[in-house]
Design an enzyme around this catalytic site. Structure first.
Site, PDB file in Angstrom:
ATOM      1  N   PRO A   2       0.605  -1.448   0.018  1.00  0.00           N
ATOM      2  CA  PRO A   2      -0.175   0.033   0.143  1.00  0.00           C
ATOM      3  C   PRO A   2       0.956   1.173  -0.082  1.00  0.00           C
ATOM      4  O   PRO A   2       1.706   1.517   0.989  1.00  0.00           O
ATOM      5  CB  PRO A   2      -0.758  -0.108   1.295  1.00  0.00           C
ATOM      6  CG  PRO A   2      -0.055  -1.229   2.145  1.00  0.00           C
ATOM      7  CD  PRO A   2       0.779  -2.125   1.345  1.00  0.00           C
ATOM      8  N   GLU A   3       0.554   2.076  -0.941  1.00  0.00           N
ATOM      9  CA  GLU A   3       1.125   3.457  -0.959  1.00  0.00           C
ATOM     10  C   GLU A   3      -0.068   4.315  -1.037  1.00  0.00           C
ATOM     11  O   GLU A   3      -1.170   4.040  -0.633  1.00  0.00           O
ATOM     12  CB  GLU A   3       2.133   3.565  -2.143  1.00  0.00           C
ATOM     13  CG  GLU A   3       2.877   2.614  -2.354  1.00  0.00           C
ATOM     14  CD  GLU A   3       3.892   2.867  -3.693  1.00  0.00           C
ATOM     15  OE1 GLU A   3       3.994   3.980  -4.260  1.00  0.00           O
ATOM     16  OE2 GLU A   3       4.322   1.946  -4.145  1.00  0.00           O
TER      17      GLU A   3
END
Length: 285
Positions: A2-3
């Site tokens: 996840p970014e």
DNA sequence: CCGGACTCCTGTGCGC
DNA sequence: TGCGCACAGGAGTCCG
């Protein structure tokens, strides 16, 4: 992993379920995922730090951090690290994932009850409690640079001008810019035509302008696509995103460049796999 | 002060 | 088909 786009999409997917919900019960399965601000170890107070008894009034994101803000003041900052997930499941519907669940909240609201879980197999993520959103901003988010979605080219240029590190390493540095990770760093540099090995301080104002535009475009498109489903990322309802289909370079080392047909290079920068096109991306030293 | 290296951790995927 | 190992990486920490 996840970014920023995945966290923003997660925020949007959780808001309808969480905002206005009251935390009826908290079940912390693994104590070490919770870091309490201003305390060493006060496990008696942990349920309050995990928002027990409060009503969630808003969700707030900065970079890859997501904060659950309660009406009573206390906030809980969530970081998903590599493999973290937040998942909401309406009452009566069984949660599909049961392993590595470190915290479980029982929620009640007018729309209906449900359960929220934080699971994180690799445990690079965690939960940080603060007495208020101001304290979270002062003591945790203050070490982060501006959010990557909002940063202006002039600000990014000033920050990049201060470091002699490769631009790829600088983009991964959360104190310079908050929210960009390995996937979107490579994708943004490709779209901006900048070799990831370029020295950050050597980029001209115009190049940084192009890079800022590329970052905004890549992150925006990824948010609209529901993020990139790489390995374990799923949103608050357990759905994957589709942006991985549109990656131009990430995960494509040795394959042909979609723009020019040359073979994509793969190197390691700042201990991270980096893929780029030697032909399309210009090197500045 | 800066930059580089190491560390945490487990699921995945590849080669034999 | 099954086993075992290398690899994936965000970010805190440590060291030169």
């Amino acid at each position: 992993m996840p970014e920023l786009p995945e966290i923003e999409h997660l925020k949007r997917s959780l808001e309808p379920f969480l905002i206005g919900s009251t935390v009826v019960k908290v079940d912390l399965q693994r104590r070490d995922v919770l870091r309490q601000y201003g305390r060493q170890t006060n496990w008696r107070a942990y349920s309050k730090d995990l928002l027990a008894g409060t009503t969630i009034s808003s969700l707030c994101r900065h970079g890859k951090n997501l904060a659950l803000v309660s009406d009573a003041g206390p906030v809980l900052c969530v970081h998903l690290g590599m493999s973290g997930q937040m998942r909401f499941s309406p009452a009566g519907k069984r949660l599909s994932e049961t392993t590595h669940v470190h915290c479980l909240w029982t929620l009640a609201s007018k729309q209906g009850n449900g359960k929220l879980i934080f699971r994180d197999p690799r445990r690079f993520g965690g939960l940080w409690s603060f007495p208020s959103i101001q304290m979270l901003r002062e003591h945790r988010w203050s070490s982060l640079g501006p959010d990557a979605l909002a940063i202006r080219a002039s600000d990014l240029a000033a920050r990049l001008h201060k470091t002699q590190r490769p631009i790829k390493a600088a983009l991964l540095e959360q104190s310079i810019l908050a929210g960009v990770g390995n996937i979107y760093a490579d994708e943004s540099l490709f779209r901006a035509g900048i070799d990831p090995r370029s020295i950050a301080a050597r980029l001209s104002k115009d190049r940084v302008k192009a890079l800022t535009r590329a970052i905004h475009q890549v992150l925006g498109a990824a948010i609209n696509a529901g993020g990139s489903t790489i390995r374990s990322y799923l949103d608050g309802s357990g759905n994957g995103g589709s942006f991985a289909n549109r990656h131009q370079v990430y995960g494509r080392g040795g394959q042909v460049c979609l723009a020019c047909g040359h073979s994509l290079e793969q190197v390691v920068i700042a201990q991270r796999t980096t893929v780029f096109c030697n032909h399309c991306q210009q090197l500045f030293l």
